[in-house]
Motif scaffolding. Structure first.
Motif, PDB file in Angstrom:
ATOM      1  N   TYR A 297      66.462  -3.114  21.004  1.00 48.20           N
ATOM      2  CA  TYR A 297      65.525  -2.422  20.314  1.00 48.20           C
ATOM      3  C   TYR A 297      64.393  -2.798  19.379  1.00 48.20           C
ATOM      4  CZ  TYR A 297      67.465   1.459  23.281  1.00 48.20           C
ATOM      5  OH  TYR A 297      67.647   2.133  24.522  1.00 48.20           O
ATOM      6  N   SER A 298      65.154  -4.034  18.650  1.00 43.97           N
ATOM      7  CA  SER A 298      63.972  -4.629  17.716  1.00 43.97           C
ATOM      8  C   SER A 298      62.952  -5.191  18.233  1.00 43.97           C
ATOM      9  CB  SER A 298      64.882  -5.484  16.880  1.00 43.97           C
ATOM     10  OG  SER A 298      65.487  -6.761  17.719  1.00 43.97           O
ATOM     11  N   GLU A 299      63.068  -5.809  19.393  1.00 43.37           N
ATOM     12  CA  GLU A 299      62.084  -6.475  20.011  1.00 43.37           C
ATOM     13  C   GLU A 299      61.007  -5.386  20.812  1.00 43.37           C
ATOM     14  OE1 GLU A 299      62.938  -9.553  23.079  1.00 43.37           O
ATOM     15  OE2 GLU A 299      64.312 -10.314  21.694  1.00 43.37           O
ATOM     16  N   THR A 300      61.852  -4.258  21.142  1.00 46.93           N
ATOM     17  CA  THR A 300      60.815  -3.206  21.848  1.00 46.93           C
ATOM     18  C   THR A 300      60.883  -1.840  21.272  1.00 46.93           C
ATOM     19  OG1 THR A 300      62.892  -2.939  23.318  1.00 46.93           O
ATOM     20  CG2 THR A 300      61.181  -4.413  24.134  1.00 46.93           C
TER      21      THR A 300
ATOM     22  N   VAL B 253      58.604   0.311  20.433  1.00 46.77           N
ATOM     23  CA  VAL B 253      57.613   1.173  21.097  1.00 46.77           C
ATOM     24  C   VAL B 253      58.248   1.589  22.420  1.00 46.77           C
ATOM     25  CG1 VAL B 253      55.372   1.245  22.428  1.00 46.77           C
ATOM     26  CG2 VAL B 253      55.592  -0.070  20.502  1.00 46.77           C
ATOM     27  N   LEU B 254      58.885   0.883  23.171  1.00 42.92           N
ATOM     28  CA  LEU B 254      59.746   1.234  24.574  1.00 42.92           C
ATOM     29  C   LEU B 254      60.792   2.408  23.972  1.00 42.92           C
ATOM     30  CD1 LEU B 254      60.604   1.031  27.446  1.00 42.92           C
ATOM     31  CD2 LEU B 254      62.040  -0.745  26.630  1.00 42.92           C
ATOM     32  N   ARG B 255      61.625   1.877  22.971  1.00 45.42           N
ATOM     33  CA  ARG B 255      62.591   3.133  22.479  1.00 45.42           C
ATOM     34  C   ARG B 255      61.980   4.455  22.297  1.00 45.42           C
ATOM     35  NH1 ARG B 255      65.362   3.157  16.801  1.00 45.42           N
ATOM     36  NH2 ARG B 255      63.093   3.581  16.483  1.00 45.42           N
ATOM     37  N   VAL B 256      60.864   4.511  21.567  1.00 40.23           N
ATOM     38  CA  VAL B 256      60.199   5.626  21.050  1.00 40.23           C
ATOM     39  C   VAL B 256      59.959   6.479  22.408  1.00 40.23           C
ATOM     40  CG1 VAL B 256      58.346   6.901  20.076  1.00 40.23           C
ATOM     41  CG2 VAL B 256      59.555   4.967  18.878  1.00 40.23           C
ATOM     42  N   ILE B 257      59.157   5.622  23.273  1.00 41.74           N
ATOM     43  CA  ILE B 257      58.337   6.459  24.383  1.00 41.74           C
ATOM     44  C   ILE B 257      59.459   6.901  25.466  1.00 41.74           C
ATOM     45  CG2 ILE B 257      57.234   5.802  26.427  1.00 41.74           C
ATOM     46  CD1 ILE B 257      55.374   4.014  25.022  1.00 41.74           C
ATOM     47  N   PHE B 258      60.798   6.061  25.440  1.00 42.45           N
ATOM     48  CA  PHE B 258      61.846   6.380  26.222  1.00 42.45           C
ATOM     49  C   PHE B 258      62.547   7.452  25.526  1.00 42.45           C
ATOM     50  CE2 PHE B 258      66.176   6.118  27.608  1.00 42.45           C
ATOM     51  CZ  PHE B 258      66.090   6.132  29.046  1.00 42.45           C
TER      52      PHE B 258
ATOM     53  N   VAL C 145      61.292  10.021  23.899  1.00 46.70           N
ATOM     54  CA  VAL C 145      60.566  11.231  23.809  1.00 46.70           C
ATOM     55  C   VAL C 145      60.429  11.593  25.174  1.00 46.70           C
ATOM     56  CG1 VAL C 145      57.889  11.959  23.989  1.00 46.70           C
ATOM     57  CG2 VAL C 145      58.671  10.710  22.086  1.00 46.70           C
ATOM     58  N   ILE C 146      60.305  10.769  26.363  1.00 49.77           N
ATOM     59  CA  ILE C 146      60.532  11.189  27.706  1.00 49.77           C
ATOM     60  C   ILE C 146      61.726  11.805  28.308  1.00 49.77           C
ATOM     61  CG2 ILE C 146      60.379  10.155  29.865  1.00 49.77           C
ATOM     62  CD1 ILE C 146      57.982   8.456  29.226  1.00 49.77           C
ATOM     63  N   THR C 147      62.642  11.012  27.558  1.00 47.76           N
ATOM     64  CA  THR C 147      64.088  11.679  27.945  1.00 47.76           C
ATOM     65  C   THR C 147      64.410  12.964  27.230  1.00 47.76           C
ATOM     66  OG1 THR C 147      65.124   9.519  27.959  1.00 47.76           O
ATOM     67  CG2 THR C 147      66.559  11.110  27.621  1.00 47.76           C
ATOM     68  N   ASP C 148      63.920  13.105  26.051  1.00 51.50           N
ATOM     69  CA  ASP C 148      64.271  14.436  25.504  1.00 51.50           C
ATOM     70  C   ASP C 148      63.240  15.497  26.234  1.00 51.50           C
ATOM     71  OD1 ASP C 148      65.881  13.647  23.569  1.00 51.50           O
ATOM     72  OD2 ASP C 148      64.286  13.309  22.194  1.00 51.50           O
ATOM     73  N   LEU C 149      62.028  15.173  26.650  1.00 53.21           N
ATOM     74  CA  LEU C 149      61.189  16.290  27.304  1.00 53.21           C
ATOM     75  C   LEU C 149      61.673  16.456  28.370  1.00 53.21           C
ATOM     76  CD1 LEU C 149      57.546  14.948  26.646  1.00 53.21           C
ATOM     77  CD2 LEU C 149      58.675  17.167  25.715  1.00 53.21           C
TER      78      LEU C 149
ATOM     79  N   LEU D 293      57.097  12.644  34.560  1.00 56.00           N
ATOM     80  CA  LEU D 293      57.759  11.999  33.200  1.00 56.00           C
ATOM     81  C   LEU D 293      58.902  10.847  33.669  1.00 56.00           C
ATOM     82  CD1 LEU D 293      58.364  15.196  31.127  1.00 56.00           C
ATOM     83  CD2 LEU D 293      56.894  13.156  30.494  1.00 56.00           C
ATOM     84  N   ARG D 294      59.514  11.145  34.738  1.00 54.62           N
ATOM     85  CA  ARG D 294      60.379  10.130  35.194  1.00 54.62           C
ATOM     86  C   ARG D 294      59.690   8.972  35.518  1.00 54.62           C
ATOM     87  NH1 ARG D 294      63.740  13.002  39.497  1.00 54.62           N
ATOM     88  NH2 ARG D 294      64.139  10.983  40.102  1.00 54.62           N
ATOM     89  N   GLN D 295      58.511   9.157  36.451  1.00 48.79           N
ATOM     90  CA  GLN D 295      57.857   8.053  36.632  1.00 48.79           C
ATOM     91  C   GLN D 295      57.321   7.324  35.688  1.00 48.79           C
ATOM     92  OE1 GLN D 295      55.355   8.526  40.181  1.00 48.79           O
ATOM     93  NE2 GLN D 295      53.870   6.873  39.370  1.00 48.79           N
ATOM     94  N   ALA D 296      56.817   8.068  34.684  1.00 50.33           N
ATOM     95  CA  ALA D 296      56.069   7.467  33.402  1.00 50.33           C
ATOM     96  C   ALA D 296      57.073   6.786  32.641  1.00 50.33           C
ATOM     97  CB  ALA D 296      55.504   8.502  32.555  1.00 50.33           C
ATOM     98  N   ALA D 297      58.421   6.997  32.544  1.00 52.50           N
ATOM     99  CA  ALA D 297      59.327   6.242  31.955  1.00 52.50           C
ATOM    100  C   ALA D 297      59.789   5.092  32.717  1.00 52.50           C
ATOM    101  CB  ALA D 297      60.772   7.270  31.822  1.00 52.50           C
ATOM    102  N   CYS D 298      59.727   4.969  33.883  1.00 51.60           N
ATOM    103  CA  CYS D 298      60.108   3.947  34.858  1.00 51.60           C
ATOM    104  C   CYS D 298      58.957   2.902  34.796  1.00 51.60           C
ATOM    105  CB  CYS D 298      60.240   4.430  36.498  1.00 51.60           C
ATOM    106  SG  CYS D 298      61.746   5.155  36.622  1.00 51.60           S
ATOM    107  N   PHE D 299      57.637   3.431  34.804  1.00 48.95           N
ATOM    108  CA  PHE D 299      56.414   2.515  34.709  1.00 48.95           C
ATOM    109  C   PHE D 299      56.334   1.802  33.443  1.00 48.95           C
ATOM    110  CE2 PHE D 299      51.958   1.948  33.778  1.00 48.95           C
ATOM    111  CZ  PHE D 299      51.528   0.992  35.070  1.00 48.95           C
ATOM    112  N   ILE D 300      56.460   2.475  32.226  1.00 52.00           N
ATOM    113  CA  ILE D 300      56.464   2.106  30.991  1.00 52.00           C
ATOM    114  C   ILE D 300      57.515   0.942  30.701  1.00 52.00           C
ATOM    115  CG2 ILE D 300      56.366   2.600  28.606  1.00 52.00           C
ATOM    116  CD1 ILE D 300      54.985   5.134  29.213  1.00 52.00           C
ATOM    117  N   THR D 301      58.682   1.340  31.366  1.00 49.65           N
ATOM    118  CA  THR D 301      59.788   0.613  30.778  1.00 49.65           C
ATOM    119  C   THR D 301      59.708  -0.808  31.611  1.00 49.65           C
ATOM    120  OG1 THR D 301      61.390   2.222  30.423  1.00 49.65           O
ATOM    121  CG2 THR D 301      62.374   0.179  31.110  1.00 49.65           C
TER     122      THR D 301
END
Length: 183
Positions: free
Chosen positions: A58-61, A63-68, A70-74, A120-128
């Protein structure tokens, strides 16, 4: 007829499962929310639709961690909401006919929540997938991962069917009201 359903063993078990399931879902949401918020290093694997990624740094990503997160919690919060609405629909059967305006609203909310979860699931997969592709490209590795966005993601058809069911229930409410006036 409704009394026979309410007194049936199936109905009682269904109500108990939904009531217990709501509390379990709420507790699981709270536990995972605080774990993802305060101990993100405990999650070393991202599990998305159809694939899992282990050993994420997560130190390299960040932004990915925050987005993931938020999307997971939602998504989990919507899951708790779905169980709550379903429980209310089943509990409303004790009042007699299932064709009430409240149930129409509940079923509509179920449909919209399912649609939101699909996107939301699609957004998580797309962003990841997009972020992983970028990281690999930055490291000079040819990425085999390509992010794709689908206009109608998996789960959207189910949500549309539930929204159609809500309209069937709305029509059933109209028929029930007409029947109650004539008798």
């Amino acid at each position: 007829m409704v009394n026979a359903l309410i007194d049936s063993r199936f109905f009682k078990v269904l109500r108990a499962l939904l009531n217990i399931g709501l509390w379990i879902a709420a507790a699981a949401f709270l536990i995972s929310f605080f774990l993802l918020l305060f101990k993100p290093e405990m999650v070393s694997e991202l599990v998305l639709d159809g694939f899992a990624l282990s050993g994420i740094d997560y130190s390299e990503t960040p932004v990915l961690r925050v987005i993931f997160t938020v999307i997971t919690d939602l998504t989990m919060l919507l899951g708790v909401f779905l169980v709550w609405m379903l429980r209310d629909v089943v509990n409303s059967l004790k009042g007699g006919s299932p064709f009430t305006r409240d149930n129409v609203k509940r079923i509509r909310l179920l449909g919209w929540a399912l649609l939101a979860m699909a996107y939301l699931r699609q957004a998580a997969c797309f962003i990841t997938a997009d972020r992983i592709s970028q990281v690999l490209t930055e490291k000079g590795v040819d990425s085999l991962i390509r992010a794709q966005f689908h206009v109608i993601p998996e789960g959207a058809v189910l949500a549309i069917c539930v929204l159609l069911l809500a309209e069937v229930f709305r029509y059933g409410c109209m028929l029930q009201a007409e029947h109650d006036m004539t008798v």
